[in-house]
Design an enzyme around this catalytic site. Structure first.
Site, PDB file in Angstrom:
ATOM      1  CE  LYS A   1       2.208  18.338  -4.835  1.00 22.31           C
ATOM      2  NZ  LYS A   1       2.949  18.239  -3.483  1.00 22.31           N
TER       3      LYS A   1
ATOM      4  CB  SER B   1       0.302  17.469  -1.163  1.00 15.51           C
ATOM      5  OG  SER B   1       1.452  17.966  -1.584  1.00 15.51           O
TER       6      SER B   1
ATOM      7  CB  SER C   1       3.952  16.270   0.160  1.00 15.35           C
ATOM      8  OG  SER C   1       2.801  16.958   1.022  1.00 15.35           O
TER       9      SER C   1
END
Length: 468
Positions: A70, A146, A170
């Site tokens: 990520k 996210s 997230s």
């Protein structure tokens, strides 16, 4: 290895193929590279694709299994982490995080970095820098945030496992949007060392999205445990999490709630699918009843603001402060809001976190599992969570996000472990995630129940139209 064969396997399945000699790690890597490029063309989930995957232990338990990181960090030595922002272009991690060291030791082969909203502060992965990340179930819909790029790429068939983080849902929310398994471990279960000892004032934790429960269980076995000097340390499990799969959960007491603590309406399809899952748990022998902790949403919302202060601090104190014209409007607003916080304001946020934690902790003295929707609505159309409305304040914008996803935040505040499972679908075929929450430190219970549901309500053969 052909593309249609590659996308059929989860991480353990690919590991077993390599270990048996049926395919080589090089063949899997070639298939992964092609799948990542093809998936990215469809969903725009990558910030960078590496020419050569990051090195990993060839004898690790997941040796040769393709993986993505990520855009959150710092994570991997020498790899750019921009957190979705033009303001951090070119900034690179100075070293591996402890978690990255464990990913490498597991044998995972990292092929690139996935997209996030700027500053990782939205339920929409739609940054100015990288554009819109699209949902492989419906390209007009969002993937959550996210860890949206991670979920989009796993769902689209690129890799079986992808790294993510969860500060207010997230990991779980993108998993729900994209039909995946998303686990938020207990506070302190996965270390933030060496860069952070108290991520997001204890509200943020890193882990992954996967296609199967067994991949999530094995991966947590491989990466859990404290780093040197960690402020929080979760109690060690009694046995490996992978061994919980197949264990009977029948004696457990389960609370069911489809009512949002904020009072916002929940989509009837989402609520109905959650109730259906609870009925299956009852049929499996668990004691299910309508029950929920009496959470003060005002306190949960106030607790979130303490996390926002922690998120913003590195941006505000950096020797290279972000140029305002390279930040999105919502990021500028959040940074301005945090800059004006007083110490007493922050202490009030932390006190609110503790009040919510006490309330939810008391609930779990009577119940072993709480079942809720993961999201309150179906995956949102692109553009739903923009900050373009001139009347928006930070509070009103955050409210618009949590009106859509009111069930995840509370358990970041409290530190309880939670998992989103892809157990439902809407009439239009969109994924509906159902969330299970357990007492602090009891991921074993989550995996035990999740495995039962995976067997009873299998999702393995459900694939998005824009994948494979």
């Amino acid at each position: 290895m052909r593309h249609h064969e590659y996308v059929r396997y989860d991480g353990i399945g690919l590991r077993d193929l390599i270990a048996s000699g049926e395919v080589s790690a090089a063949e899997v890597a070639a298939a992964a590279k092609d799948a990542i490029v093809a998936a990215n063309d469809r969903v725009n989930g990558m910030t960078q694709i590496f020419d050569t995957p990051l090195g990993s232990a060839p004898d690790g338990p997941l040796a040769g299994v393709p993986f993505l990181l990520k855009d959150f960090g710092p994570v991997a030595d020498g790899v750019e982490f921009s957190i979705g922002s033009r303001a951090l272009q070119g900034v690179k991690s100075p070293q591996d995080s402890e978690l990255m060291t464990r990913f490498r030791a597991a044998g995972l082969a990292a092929f690139g970095v996935t997209t996030v909203p700027e500053m990782c502060i939205s339920y929409a992965t739609e940054s100015v820098r990288y554009g819109i990340t699209r949902n492989p179930w419906d390209l007009s819909r969002g993937v959550g945030g996210s860890s949206g790029g991670a979920a989009a790429m796993v769902a689209a068939g690129a890799v079986p496992i992808a790294h993510g983080s969860d500060g207010a849902g997230s990991l779980r929310i993108p998993a729900s949007c994209c039909g995946l398994v998303g686990v938020k471990p207990s506070r302190g279960r996965v270390t933030g060392a060496p860069g952070s000892g108290d991520p997001g004032f204890g509200m943020t934790g890193e882990f992954a999205v996967t296609r199967t429960v067994r991949d999530a269980a094995l991966l947590l076995d491989l990466v859990h445990g404290p780093g040197v000097g960690d402020k929080y340390t979760a109690p060690p499990p009694a046995r490996p999490y992978l061994q919980e799969l197949g264990a009977s959960p029948k004696a457990l007491r389960v609370g069911l709630s489809t009512t949002a603590w904020s009072g916002v309406a929940v989509d009837p399809e989402v609520a109905a699918e959650t109730v259906r899952v609870a009925k299956v748990l009852s049929e499996l022998g668990l004691q299910v009843e309508h029950a929920s902790p009496e959470v003060s949403w005002a306190d949960a919302f106030l607790g979130l603001k303490g996390q926002l202060a922690a998120v913003a601090e590195p941006w505000l104190t950096s020797p290279r402060p972000p140029q305002p014209d390279k930040l999105e409007a919502v990021s500028r607003a959040v940074l301005a809001w945090v800059r004006d916080l007083k110490v007493t304001d922050l202490l009030a946020c932390l006190a609110a976190q503790h009040r919510v934690s006490r309330t939810v902790g008391a609930f779990f003295t009577d119940y072993d599992i709480l079942v809720t929707p993961t999201l309150g609505q179906l995956p949102a159309p692109h553009g739903t969570f923009t900050y373009d409305n001139p009347s928006h304040t930070v509070d009103s914008w955050l409210t618009s996000i949590f009106d859509h996803g009111p069930f995840a935040l509370v358990f970041n505040v409290t530190g309880h472990p939670a998992i989103s499972l892809p157990l439902g679908q809407s009439a239009d075929g969109l994924p509906i995630g159902v969330q299970l929450v357990a007492p602090y430190g009891r991921e074993d219970l989550l995996f035990r129940v999740a495995a039962q549901l995976e067997d009873a309500l299998p999702w393995r053969d459900r694939t998005p139209p824009f994948s494979g």
